[in-house]
Scaffold this motif. Structure first.
Motif, mmCIF file in Angstrom:
data_model
loop_
_atom_site.group_PDB
_atom_site.id
_atom_site.type_symbol
_atom_site.label_atom_id
_atom_site.label_comp_id
_atom_site.label_asym_id
_atom_site.label_seq_id
_atom_site.Cartn_x
_atom_site.Cartn_y
_atom_site.Cartn_z
ATOM 1 N N SER A 1 -3.025 2.770 -4.628
ATOM 2 C CA SER A 1 -3.507 2.306 -3.323
ATOM 3 C C SER A 1 -4.248 3.412 -2.602
ATOM 4 C CB SER A 1 -2.341 1.778 -2.480
ATOM 5 O OG SER A 1 -1.332 2.761 -2.343
ATOM 6 N N GLY A 2 -4.701 3.121 -1.374
ATOM 7 C CA GLY A 2 -5.479 4.102 -0.648
ATOM 8 C C GLY A 2 -5.329 3.955 0.847
ATOM 9 N N HIS A 3 -5.557 5.057 1.545
ATOM 10 C CA HIS A 3 -5.567 5.044 3.006
ATOM 11 C C HIS A 3 -7.007 5.155 3.515
ATOM 12 C CE1 HIS A 3 -1.325 5.022 3.554
ATOM 13 N NE2 HIS A 3 -1.123 6.196 2.992
ATOM 14 N N ARG B 1 0.825 -1.206 0.000
ATOM 15 C CA ARG B 1 0.000 0.000 0.000
ATOM 16 C C ARG B 1 0.855 1.251 0.000
ATOM 17 N NH1 ARG B 1 -5.007 0.636 4.003
ATOM 18 N NH2 ARG B 1 -5.839 -0.717 2.394
ATOM 19 N N ASN B 2 1.909 1.257 0.792
ATOM 20 C CA ASN B 2 2.738 2.465 0.915
ATOM 21 C C ASN B 2 4.213 2.077 0.834
ATOM 22 O OD1 ASN B 2 3.166 5.235 1.277
ATOM 23 N ND2 ASN B 2 3.200 5.073 3.502
ATOM 24 N N MET B 3 4.780 1.909 -0.423
ATOM 25 C CA MET B 3 4.069 2.038 -1.673
ATOM 26 C C MET B 3 4.713 1.184 -2.755
ATOM 27 S SD MET B 3 5.238 6.006 -2.571
ATOM 28 C CE MET B 3 4.522 6.072 -4.194
ATOM 29 N N GLU C 1 1.731 8.210 -4.781
ATOM 30 C CA GLU C 1 1.302 7.985 -3.400
ATOM 31 C C GLU C 1 -0.155 7.524 -3.387
ATOM 32 O OE1 GLU C 1 2.449 8.136 -0.322
ATOM 33 O OE2 GLU C 1 4.480 8.941 -0.548
ATOM 34 N N PRO C 2 -0.620 6.956 -2.272
ATOM 35 C CA PRO C 2 -1.985 6.423 -2.235
ATOM 36 C C PRO C 2 -3.057 7.472 -2.518
ATOM 37 C CG PRO C 2 -0.700 5.565 -0.405
ATOM 38 C CD PRO C 2 0.145 6.603 -1.054
ATOM 39 N N VAL D 1 -3.963 -3.891 -1.981
ATOM 40 C CA VAL D 1 -4.207 -2.912 -3.031
ATOM 41 C C VAL D 1 -5.019 -3.599 -4.112
ATOM 42 C CG1 VAL D 1 -3.166 -1.281 -4.641
ATOM 43 C CG2 VAL D 1 -1.958 -1.873 -2.531
#
Length: 423
Positions: A376-378, A109-111, A168-169, A389
């Motif tokens: 991706s996402g937070h 996800r990060n990243m 970045e997400p 993701v």
């Protein structure tokens, strides 16, 4: 979606790149094995590769595909350091697998997923033999989670693109604004004595004095108003705390009254807000405490104070604010619609990502046109998985980035206005 670069997007290859990078537990200060493997990957794809040591044993990897000249350069920038694991981490967090349209594994996800998608996107230029004018630059950097020390070092070394996309997400939304991050060390200084002589000698407990400071800071007001678009910033918080005996904190000697206590004060900053203003706000809040308590002694150390032992935390990270009419926004928007056959959910502000700093702030401060656009996402962890993701987001991100690279790097400066920093 008829374009030569899209013919060279290989989903299996992207998945393998993600797996390969995710296998490295590259927490901050431990990025080197991942960096060296990524450099080998870039060489195998046909990129020139350069190492830049931001600190001993912490190299950035800069991959470059040189253009013929006359056009703007483009950078894709991703960090190799990954988030720490919380206490409630489930067993097998680092297991890599694909299930129900999710690619799972801590660090993706990060990243690391974005590292894979941007690498595959840039490689299409080589495979499709696109005659680029400006340079294509891939930057895999260290220490983004420490305020972007890798990207800051890269910029100091003169690697500054005209355009940059930092994946970045954002869940493939176009994020043109985010906060910065400014951290101060606030310390209280006490007067120590041995615990057996508390009844004999005057003493001041720095830890209990810090309790007053924390309470005051939690109620402080900033002189900078809330931003009209990043609507919950600026915002403040107290993060780490350490107290003990002497300025070295000497946590093993508990028999003495602690005479030194330090907290990390963090302000998520907005464009136009300065370190000097924040420090003035702190003193305005804390001076009345000192006036009411003659035994309260306070020190405030501004950024980059936390980037030293024993904290080894962060440098100051600038905010990002790219106008929505910037040509880069138009390019990413058009190609997002081409690939997805629909509009992105948001352009500009993205919740909660706009409340996180990113290396894009450093790049804009250096003169680049830059935004965030990543797979991706937070957001809703229950929906997208704590370590996952979406598979389709990764692949679509690679396609959009490839199209953006093709357009930008085959354009001239007149066709696509860049900045004055010609990489």
């Amino acid at each position: 979606m008829s374009s030569s670069v899209l013919d060279y997007i290989d989903e299996d290859e992207i998945l393998e790149m993600a797996r390969r990078m995710q296998a490295f537990k590259s927490f901050s200060h431990h990025e080197e094995p991942c960096a060296r493997d990524y450099a080998e990957l870039l060489k195998s794809l046909g990129f020139e590769v350069e190492f830049q040591e931001s600190e001993p044993g912490r190299p950035n990897v800069i991959g470059r595909l040189r253009g013929s000249g006359g056009g703007p350069s483009l950078m894709f920038n991703s960090h190799m350091d990954i988030d720490p694991l919380p206490l409630e981490t489930a067993e097998g967090a680092f297991d890599f697998y694909v299930e129900d349209n999710m690619v799972m594994g801590h660090g993706l996800r990060n990243m690391k997923a974005a590292l894979a998608s941007m690498t595959a996107a840039a490689a299409t230029l080589i495979r499709a033999q696109i005659p680029i004018k400006g340079d294509m630059i891939l930057a895999a950097v260290v220490g983004e989670l420490q305020g972007g020390i890798g990207t800051a070092h890269m910029i100091e070394q003169g690697v500054v693109p005209d355009y940059a996309i930092v994946p970045e997400p954002t869940m493939n939304n176009i994020r043109t604004m985010h906060v910065g991050n400014s951290q101060f060390l606030i310390s209280t200084i006490g007067k120590s004595t041995w615990g057996g002589t508390l009844h004999l000698y005057d003493h001041v407990n720095a830890v209990t004095k810090m309790a007053k400071v924390i309470q005051a800071i939690e109620n402080m007001e900033l002189s900078t108003p809330l931003h009209p678009e990043i609507v919950h910033a600026p915002r403040i918080s107290i993060s780490n705390i350490m107290g003990g005996f002497t300025r070295d904190y000497l946590l093993w000697r508990t028999g003495y009254v602690p005479d030194y206590c330090t907290v990390v004060f963090e302000c998520r900053t907005v464009p136009g807000q300065t370190t000097e203003e924040i420090e003035a706000d702190l003193w305005r809040t804390l001076k009345p405490l000192q006036e009411a308590d003659p035994e309260l002694e306070i020190e405030i150390e501004p950024p980059p104070a936390v980037y030293k032992d024993p904290w080894k935390g962060m440098i100051e990270m600038p905010p990002l604010y790219l106008p929505k009419d910037d040509p880069l926004v138009d390019i990413v928007h058009r190609h997002h619609v081409t690939v997805n056959d629909k509009e992105p959910d948001s352009i500009g502000y993205f919740d909660p990502g706009s409340y996180a700093g990113a290396d894009s702030g450093h790049l804009q401060a250096a003169g680049a046109h830059v935004l965030n656009y990543g797979p991706s996402g937070h957001g809703d962890i229950r929906k997208y998985g704590k370590y996952g993701v979406r598979y389709d987001y990764i692949m679509d991100n690679a396609r959009v980035l490839a199209l953006c690279a093709e357009e930008i790097l085959t354009s001239t400066f007149d066709q696509l206005p860049g900045n004055t920093l010609r990489s």
